[in-house]
Design an enzyme around this catalytic site. Structure first.
Site, PDB file in Angstrom:
ATOM      1  N   ASP A 194      -1.487  -1.116   5.845  1.00 28.82           N
ATOM      2  CA  ASP A 194      -1.682  -0.543   7.175  1.00 28.82           C
ATOM      3  C   ASP A 194      -3.130  -0.506   7.615  1.00 28.82           C
ATOM      4  OD1 ASP A 194      -2.189   1.501   5.180  1.00 28.82           O
ATOM      5  OD2 ASP A 194      -2.313   2.919   6.832  1.00 28.82           O
ATOM      6  N   ASP A 226       0.857  -1.171   0.000  1.00 34.53           N
ATOM      7  CA  ASP A 226       0.000   0.000   0.000  1.00 34.53           C
ATOM      8  C   ASP A 226       0.905   1.236   0.000  1.00 34.53           C
ATOM      9  OD1 ASP A 226      -2.462   1.541   0.410  1.00 34.53           O
ATOM     10  OD2 ASP A 226      -1.691   1.847   2.440  1.00 34.53           O
ATOM     11  N   ASP A 229      -0.165   5.192   0.983  1.00 32.99           N
ATOM     12  CA  ASP A 229      -0.380   6.126   2.091  1.00 32.99           C
ATOM     13  C   ASP A 229      -0.455   5.374   3.418  1.00 32.99           C
ATOM     14  OD1 ASP A 229      -1.468   8.944   0.734  1.00 32.99           O
ATOM     15  OD2 ASP A 229      -1.862   7.157  -0.463  1.00 32.99           O
TER      16      ASP A 229
END
Length: 220
Positions: free
Chosen positions: A171, A12, A14
């Site tokens: 995250d 991922d 961001d």
């Protein structure tokens, strides 16, 4: 250390590879001011990230007085324009991110960034923070039929990179759900953006820094 037992590792963007909240918050607050709304602090914006730019703006409006479709459609282009102009004013890779990518590449692992962020902005950001040349492909949220938490982006990642055993690092619950849907092992980073404790994300492994990534992949 033996090479990780994966030919593909996806990340991922961001909250996983790059800490983008300062610039995302700046863009959100820019358009909130245009709408006569109060600004949001970075901790609040951090909890809005993960579902793509439109979803982030929708949540920000909901928190500051309510969102309607007309206001959302009016503010979204301005948010995107402002964000693109300030995409890496304060955004930086998380410590050790570049080193982890280089270590995996040195072992012959093919690398991808798979994000709900718009693909064009994703590449611009990665280039600005000197990570773009370290990955083999970038898949943005506007470049697949369905975004994470659907499996489609991760399935596309594996196909685009020629197949083989793959893992995903993220995250948020969007990342972990997408990995489960695609039947891929998932590693969660504890330092990212999320709406629940990292231990509740349902990852196969949880790391507190990128120094722990290769050993975690080794164990999966």
């Amino acid at each position: 250390m033996r090479a990780p037992p994966f030919s593909i590792v996806g990340f991922d963007l961001d909250g996983t590879l790059v800490d983008t909240v300062p610039d995302l918050a700046g863009a959100v607050n820019h358009v909130l001011a245009q709408a006569g709304r109060a600004p949001l602090d970075e901790d609040t914006v951090r909890g809005l990230v993960g579902g793509g730019t439109r979803h982030m703006l929708e949540l920000a409006l909901a928190k500051t007085g309510g969102a309607d479709e007309l206001l959302l459609e009016r503010l979204l282009p301005e948010l995107l324009s402002f964000y693109e102009a300030h995409i890496a004013d304060a955004s930086r890779p998380f410590p050790g991110a570049g080193e982890a990518l280089r270590a995996l590449r040195a072992e012959g692992v093919r690398l991808a960034v798979v994000t709900n962020k718009i693909g064009r902005l994703s590449r611009r950001l990665l280039e600005a923070v000197d990570l773009l040349d370290l990955v083999d492909t970038v898949i943005g949220g506007d470049e697949v039929e369905r975004q994470k938490p659907d499996s489609a982006p991760l399935t596309a990642m594996v196909e685009r990179l020629g197949g083989g055993r793959a893992a995903f690092v993220g995250d948020s619950i969007y990342d972990m759900a997408a990995a489960r849907a695609a039947a891929l092992p998932a590693v969660a980073v504890s330092f990212g953006y999320r709406d629940r404790p990292a231990e509740a994300l349902g990852a196969d492994a949880l790391i507190d820094s990128f120094a722990e990534l290769l050993p975690a992949l080794e164990k999966l």
